[in-house]
Structures are given as structure tokens and as C-alpha cells.
Write a protein that holds these residues in place. Sequence first.
Motif, mmCIF file in Angstrom:
data_model
loop_
_atom_site.group_PDB
_atom_site.id
_atom_site.type_symbol
_atom_site.label_atom_id
_atom_site.label_comp_id
_atom_site.label_asym_id
_atom_site.label_seq_id
_atom_site.Cartn_x
_atom_site.Cartn_y
_atom_site.Cartn_z
ATOM 1 N N HIS A 46 0.826 -1.208 0.000
ATOM 2 C CA HIS A 46 0.000 0.000 0.000
ATOM 3 C C HIS A 46 0.864 1.264 0.000
ATOM 4 C CE1 HIS A 46 -3.754 -2.289 1.602
ATOM 5 N NE2 HIS A 46 -3.700 -2.253 0.288
ATOM 6 N N ASN A 47 1.379 1.601 -1.178
ATOM 7 C CA ASN A 47 2.114 2.850 -1.312
ATOM 8 C C ASN A 47 2.141 3.265 -2.777
ATOM 9 O OD1 ASN A 47 4.785 4.519 -1.711
ATOM 10 N ND2 ASN A 47 4.191 4.716 0.422
ATOM 11 N N LYS A 48 1.576 4.435 -3.074
ATOM 12 C CA LYS A 48 1.437 4.907 -4.463
ATOM 13 C C LYS A 48 2.800 5.105 -5.129
ATOM 14 C CE LYS A 48 -0.888 8.482 -7.215
ATOM 15 N NZ LYS A 48 0.263 8.708 -8.110
ATOM 16 N N PHE A 49 3.769 5.645 -4.381
ATOM 17 C CA PHE A 49 5.108 5.889 -4.920
ATOM 18 C C PHE A 49 5.737 4.568 -5.383
ATOM 19 C CE2 PHE A 49 9.706 6.273 -4.524
ATOM 20 C CZ PHE A 49 9.971 7.488 -5.126
ATOM 21 N N VAL A 50 5.619 3.531 -4.556
ATOM 22 C CA VAL A 50 6.174 2.212 -4.895
ATOM 23 C C VAL A 50 5.452 1.637 -6.116
ATOM 24 C CG1 VAL A 50 6.409 -0.182 -4.091
ATOM 25 C CG2 VAL A 50 6.937 1.708 -2.535
ATOM 26 N N VAL A 223 4.741 9.064 7.577
ATOM 27 C CA VAL A 223 4.822 8.942 6.121
ATOM 28 C C VAL A 223 4.212 7.586 5.736
ATOM 29 C CG1 VAL A 223 6.342 8.930 4.108
ATOM 30 C CG2 VAL A 223 6.925 10.339 6.110
ATOM 31 N N GLY A 224 3.152 7.644 4.934
ATOM 32 C CA GLY A 224 2.470 6.405 4.567
ATOM 33 C C GLY A 224 1.213 6.701 3.774
ATOM 34 N N ALA A 225 0.591 5.652 3.277
ATOM 35 C CA ALA A 225 -0.598 5.796 2.431
ATOM 36 C C ALA A 225 -1.871 5.700 3.258
ATOM 37 C CB ALA A 225 -0.598 4.711 1.356
ATOM 38 N N PRO A 226 -2.948 6.367 2.830
ATOM 39 C CA PRO A 226 -4.195 6.333 3.588
ATOM 40 C C PRO A 226 -4.823 4.932 3.657
ATOM 41 C CG PRO A 226 -4.403 7.761 1.632
ATOM 42 C CD PRO A 226 -2.996 7.310 1.704
ATOM 43 N N SER A 228 -3.000 2.229 4.028
ATOM 44 C CA SER A 228 -2.038 1.381 4.742
ATOM 45 C C SER A 228 -2.465 1.245 6.199
ATOM 46 C CB SER A 228 -0.633 1.992 4.662
ATOM 47 O OG SER A 228 0.211 1.419 5.627
ATOM 48 N N SER A 229 -2.859 0.044 6.587
ATOM 49 C CA SER A 229 -3.343 -0.191 7.949
ATOM 50 C C SER A 229 -2.277 0.147 8.983
ATOM 51 C CB SER A 229 -3.777 -1.656 8.105
ATOM 52 O OG SER A 229 -4.105 -1.948 9.441
ATOM 53 N N ASN A 230 -1.041 -0.331 8.771
ATOM 54 C CA ASN A 230 -0.020 -0.112 9.808
ATOM 55 C C ASN A 230 0.351 1.358 9.922
ATOM 56 O OD1 ASN A 230 2.957 0.283 8.656
ATOM 57 N ND2 ASN A 230 1.887 -1.098 7.259
ATOM 58 N N SER A 231 0.278 2.115 8.811
ATOM 59 C CA SER A 231 0.576 3.558 8.868
ATOM 60 C C SER A 231 -0.500 4.298 9.660
ATOM 61 C CB SER A 231 0.665 4.146 7.459
ATOM 62 O OG SER A 231 1.684 3.522 6.715
ATOM 63 N N ARG A 232 -1.754 3.952 9.422
ATOM 64 C CA ARG A 232 -2.858 4.601 10.149
ATOM 65 C C ARG A 232 -2.791 4.284 11.641
ATOM 66 N NH1 ARG A 232 -7.866 2.898 6.607
ATOM 67 N NH2 ARG A 232 -9.018 3.703 8.397
ATOM 68 N N ARG A 233 -2.358 3.063 11.959
ATOM 69 C CA ARG A 233 -2.221 2.715 13.380
ATOM 70 C C ARG A 233 -1.145 3.572 14.056
ATOM 71 N NH1 ARG A 233 -5.604 0.210 11.103
ATOM 72 N NH2 ARG A 233 -6.603 2.183 11.626
ATOM 73 N N LEU A 234 -0.090 3.937 13.312
ATOM 74 C CA LEU A 234 0.974 4.763 13.899
ATOM 75 C C LEU A 234 0.450 6.148 14.272
ATOM 76 C CD1 LEU A 234 3.977 3.788 11.573
ATOM 77 C CD2 LEU A 234 3.648 3.136 13.962
ATOM 78 N N VAL A 235 -0.441 6.699 13.435
ATOM 79 C CA VAL A 235 -1.074 7.990 13.764
ATOM 80 C C VAL A 235 -1.861 7.845 15.071
ATOM 81 C CG1 VAL A 235 -2.752 9.723 13.010
ATOM 82 C CG2 VAL A 235 -1.206 8.684 11.339
ATOM 83 N N ALA A 270 7.581 6.260 9.578
ATOM 84 C CA ALA A 270 7.022 5.837 8.292
ATOM 85 C C ALA A 270 6.461 4.433 8.435
ATOM 86 C CB ALA A 270 8.096 5.855 7.206
ATOM 87 N N GLY A 271 5.328 4.209 7.787
ATOM 88 C CA GLY A 271 4.725 2.893 7.788
ATOM 89 C C GLY A 271 5.602 1.885 7.057
ATOM 90 N N ALA A 272 5.280 0.597 7.234
ATOM 91 C CA ALA A 272 6.142 -0.479 6.728
ATOM 92 C C ALA A 272 6.196 -0.569 5.206
ATOM 93 C CB ALA A 272 5.682 -1.817 7.315
ATOM 94 N N SER A 273 5.298 0.137 4.515
ATOM 95 C CA SER A 273 5.341 0.102 3.045
ATOM 96 C C SER A 273 5.806 1.439 2.459
ATOM 97 C CB SER A 273 3.970 -0.287 2.479
ATOM 98 O OG SER A 273 2.935 0.432 3.103
ATOM 99 N N ALA A 274 6.329 2.332 3.292
ATOM 100 C CA ALA A 274 6.780 3.656 2.812
ATOM 101 C C ALA A 274 8.301 3.676 2.647
ATOM 102 C CB ALA A 274 6.345 4.736 3.799
ATOM 103 N N PRO A 275 8.793 4.025 1.456
ATOM 104 C CA PRO A 275 10.251 4.051 1.238
ATOM 105 C C PRO A 275 10.921 5.239 1.922
ATOM 106 C CG PRO A 275 9.096 4.713 -0.756
ATOM 107 C CD PRO A 275 8.038 4.328 0.233
ATOM 108 N N GLU A 276 12.188 5.067 2.265
ATOM 109 C CA GLU A 276 12.952 6.097 2.973
ATOM 110 C C GLU A 276 13.098 7.369 2.146
ATOM 111 O OE1 GLU A 276 15.160 7.387 6.457
ATOM 112 O OE2 GLU A 276 13.599 5.901 6.039
ATOM 113 N N VAL A 277 13.052 7.247 0.812
ATOM 114 C CA VAL A 277 13.166 8.439 -0.038
ATOM 115 C C VAL A 277 12.053 9.437 0.277
ATOM 116 C CG1 VAL A 277 11.867 7.380 -1.977
ATOM 117 C CG2 VAL A 277 13.443 9.242 -2.439
ATOM 118 N N LEU A 278 10.875 8.944 0.649
ATOM 119 C CA LEU A 278 9.761 9.841 0.993
ATOM 120 C C LEU A 278 9.965 10.473 2.369
ATOM 121 C CD1 LEU A 278 6.626 7.921 -0.367
ATOM 122 C CD2 LEU A 278 8.142 9.541 -1.530
#
Length: 316
Positions: A46-50, A223-226, A228-235, A270-278
Motif C-alpha cells: 500500500h504505497n502509491k510511490f512504490v 509517512v504512509g498511504a491512507p 495502509s493499515s499499519n501507517s494509520r495505526r501509527l497515527v 514511516a509505515g512499513a510500506s513507505a520508502p525512505e526516499v519519501l
Amino acid sequence: MTKPPLDLYLAAPRGFCAGVDRAIKIVEMAIQKWGAPVYVRHEIVHNKFVVDSLKAQGAVFVEELTDCPDDRPVIFSAHGVPKSVPAAAEAREMIYVDATCPLVSKVHIEAERHSENGLQIIMIGHDGHPETIGTMGQLPDGEVLLVETVEDVATVDVRDPEQLAFVTQTTLSVDDTKDIVAALEARFPAIQGPHKEDICYATTNRQESVKAISAHIDALLVVGAPNSSNSRRLVEVGARNGCAYAQLVQRDTDIDWRALDGITSIGITAGASAPEVLVNEVIDAIKARYEVTVKEVETAKENVEFKVPRVLRVPG
């Protein structure tokens, strides 16, 4: 004009986990082996950039197997798929590669083992999430019941309260899940749980690192996609642990600078599917506006690596 000072707390670990890393590699190696196009059922992660970067290399993303031609390889996403999907691919004699994260596969195997022992499964997860659909699809309808909240536990209708087991989605909030498990165990004392908890190491580690920086920061950017479950949990973890402001951002352009007005410290993860470049893109945007002092807070070291499937490691 002098830039205002800002303490920037970088949570570590953050970003890509081993399952995401493996899934992206699988797509790249499939394109190298079989040439473009290679089809991918659902977003690989779940990441648009990827997803966009893999599209540029020759990946074609589709929603269903029926959208794929018979004569091109297809890859199943890291979130896992119901058993009916590889069965349909085999019936069509397609080349397919399963990029399901091994930690998700572990949950699938657990659910099957419990079912073979005559137990009905209760899954703690989010309705409609690809991982939940994939796990529930390992067994016939009615063999896996979904609960999302503590309130759901009170109303779940089971076949036999003495013959139950539970599994969980791997990307849930550790704290929320504990409460749901406690409610299940209170209502169904005989329920069996996993030998080792299903929430994956990466989800747990990223939540712990957010907790560690929360006391020091005025705001948290995840940093993550809307989707992305794990990214939303971090918020949610940041907000629950005292961050007055916690925001999910896909790119630096999503940052709400007005909401950050007057703050003196920001945390970034950053969530687990977000690259470090972002992550670096967001840091650069902050440095353009503030005189930044960076402080990295590392709560765990990660050295997990998952092999790609054999079919991609052998020539031919």
C-alpha cells in the motif's frame, strides 16, 4: 529571515519491513525474468510511490485475476489472497508468484491447523482489508468469523464456545488488539490463541518507536498511504500517547504547515510500506522552513530478511 529552531525526532525502526522489501523484489525480479508486462493482482504494497515506480518498470496492476491474460505472469500482493485465487490461476495454467508476506502466511497456516482440529476461527481484523479477505478465504465460509472491536466480541455468534481459536491481522494496533483478546478470553475461556502473537515484528517495533518519541514532540508526521493499515495505526498510537497533532502524509506536499505553526518539535516515522526516499523528502521540506536539530531515537534493531520464491532464483 531567520528560520525558527526545531527539534526533529526520527523514530527508528521505520519504513520498509522485510515482507514489503521481498514483495517489491519479487515484482522487479519477475520483470527481469519474464519481461514486461508482468501483472500484479491488487497493489503489491500500500504505497502509491512504490506502485508507480513498478508501473514504470513494466508492472500492470489489476483488481482481479479475470483482468489478466492467460499468457503473462501474475503476482499476488504481500497481503495474501484467498485460496480460490491461486486455484483459479492454476485452472487457467497461468504462471503465478505468491508475494504474500511469510508472516501473513504463518497466520494462514495457523488458521488451517486450528480448523483441521475442529475449531472455528475468530479473526481480529479490519473488514474489507486485503489481508483480512485473504486470511478468511483460506477456509470455507462460516469457518472464520471477523471481529473488529471489543463491542463486536459481545455479539459474535459462534458454533461452539468450547471449540474456538483466534488469529489476528498482522498490522493492528498492539494496544487495541490486547483489549479485544482480553474480551474474547473473558467471553470464551476455552479459546486458543497463536503460539506467538500474529501482529508482526515490524508493526510492533514501529509502534514502540512512536511511543518512545511521543513524550518529546508537539506533532507527529507519519509517512504512509491512507489505505495502509499499519501507517494509520501509527497515527493513532501517536495521538494516544500524547501527541497534540498527528498527521498521515504521503508526500511532503501533504504537510499542513498551518497546523504546525508555533511548534518547536516534530516526530517523523514511516509505515512499513513507505520508502525512505519519501521520509527524506519530508525532512528536506521541514529543513527548508526551520533550523533543524535531528535526533534519532532507535528502540530496536531489525535484521530480518525473507527469501524470494525459488522460481525467481533459478534460471529459465
